[in-house]
Design a protein around this motif. Structure first.
Motif, short mmCIF file in Angstrom:
data_model
loop_
_atom_site.label_atom_id
_atom_site.label_comp_id
_atom_site.label_asym_id
_atom_site.label_seq_id
_atom_site.Cartn_x
_atom_site.Cartn_y
_atom_site.Cartn_z
N GLU A 77 47.50 41.18 46.96
CA GLU A 77 48.85 42.01 47.15
C GLU A 77 49.14 42.79 45.91
N ALA A 78 49.33 42.04 44.92
CA ALA A 78 49.55 42.74 43.64
C ALA A 78 48.46 43.82 43.25
N SER A 80 44.73 46.07 35.21
CA SER A 80 44.04 44.84 34.35
C SER A 80 44.25 43.33 34.92
N ALA A 81 43.88 42.47 34.67
CA ALA A 81 44.08 40.84 34.87
C ALA A 81 45.32 40.84 34.51
N TYR A 82 45.66 41.13 33.24
CA TYR A 82 47.08 40.92 32.86
C TYR A 82 48.31 41.63 33.40
N ASP A 83 47.95 42.79 34.02
CA ASP A 83 48.93 43.48 34.70
C ASP A 83 49.32 42.49 36.08
N VAL A 98 43.70 34.66 37.04
CA VAL A 98 43.58 35.89 37.92
C VAL A 98 42.15 36.59 37.80
N TYR A 99 41.52 36.46 36.60
CA TYR A 99 40.29 36.78 36.04
C TYR A 99 39.19 36.30 37.32
N ALA A 111 37.32 51.04 32.02
CA ALA A 111 38.89 50.70 31.83
C ALA A 111 39.06 49.18 31.79
N ASN A 112 37.94 48.16 31.92
CA ASN A 112 38.18 46.77 32.19
C ASN A 112 39.32 46.51 33.37
N ALA A 113 39.39 47.30 34.40
CA ALA A 113 40.65 47.29 35.33
C ALA A 113 39.89 47.09 36.71
N TYR A 114 40.65 46.87 37.65
CA TYR A 114 40.28 46.65 38.88
C TYR A 114 41.10 47.60 40.15
N VAL A 115 40.56 47.95 41.06
CA VAL A 115 41.23 48.61 42.05
C VAL A 115 40.78 47.73 43.62
N ALA A 116 41.90 47.73 44.40
CA ALA A 116 41.48 47.19 45.73
C ALA A 116 40.51 47.97 46.22
N ASN A 117 39.58 47.57 47.10
CA ASN A 117 38.65 48.02 48.03
C ASN A 117 39.36 48.52 49.21
#
Length: 155
Positions: A38-39, A48-51, A69-70, A88-94
């Motif tokens: 959800e986040a 990022s995992a930190y965000d 989280v990672y 960006a070592n970041a993630y997006v929801a599919n």
């Protein structure tokens, strides 16, 4: 771009589709995994995992370790619930978790927005080229950087 059509989900329908996809893969949809998804889905830009740990920690009223989280994000990538933006070592929801394909990310250098595009012909050609060069277990990672339409109109 050529490709296939799929249904993009948003809001509660995206969360439900993610839950169904994860349980169909044999994994459990725990409270922590739900909170992380959800986040992640709430972020408009790659997170990022930190965000995400900060968002989940605020929601839960206690600190959440980025390492936890990672691990969940790695699971989400493996089960097609999330995509990793490598540069960006970041993630997006599919937004279409039941659909498996390679993504092409278009990333704005100014605002950080990432849009994904599907082009199975292009990523398929990349897979074939890599296989012809002797590579196995190929996973194309295509990221194109530039300025999104909104930022470009402000230039």
């Amino acid at each position: 771009m050529s490709g296939h059509h799929h249904h993009d989900f948003a809001g509660d329908k995206l969360i439900e589709a993610a839950r169904e996809a994860l349980t169909a893969s044999g994994e459990q949809w725990t409270e922590m995994r739900a909170d992380v998804f959800e986040a992640l889905a709430a972020h408009e830009k790659p997170a990022s995992a930190y965000d995400i740990a900060e968002s989940v920690g605020t929601r839960r009223g206690k600190r959440v370790a980025a390492n936890s989280v990672y691990r969940i994000l790695d699971l989400f990538v493996r089960t097609n619930l999330a995509r990793r933006v490598e540069s960006a070592n970041a993630y997006v929801a599919n937004t279409h978790p039941g659909c498996r394909h390679d993504c092409i990310f278009l990333i704005c250098d100014l605002c950080g927005k990432a849009v994904h595009s599907d082009d199975d012909a292009l990523t398929g050609a990349l897979r074939l080229a890599a296989q012809a060069a002797g590579f196995a277990e190929v996973r194309p990672v295509v990221e194109i950087r530039g300025h999104c339409a909104e930022c470009a109109s402000e230039d």
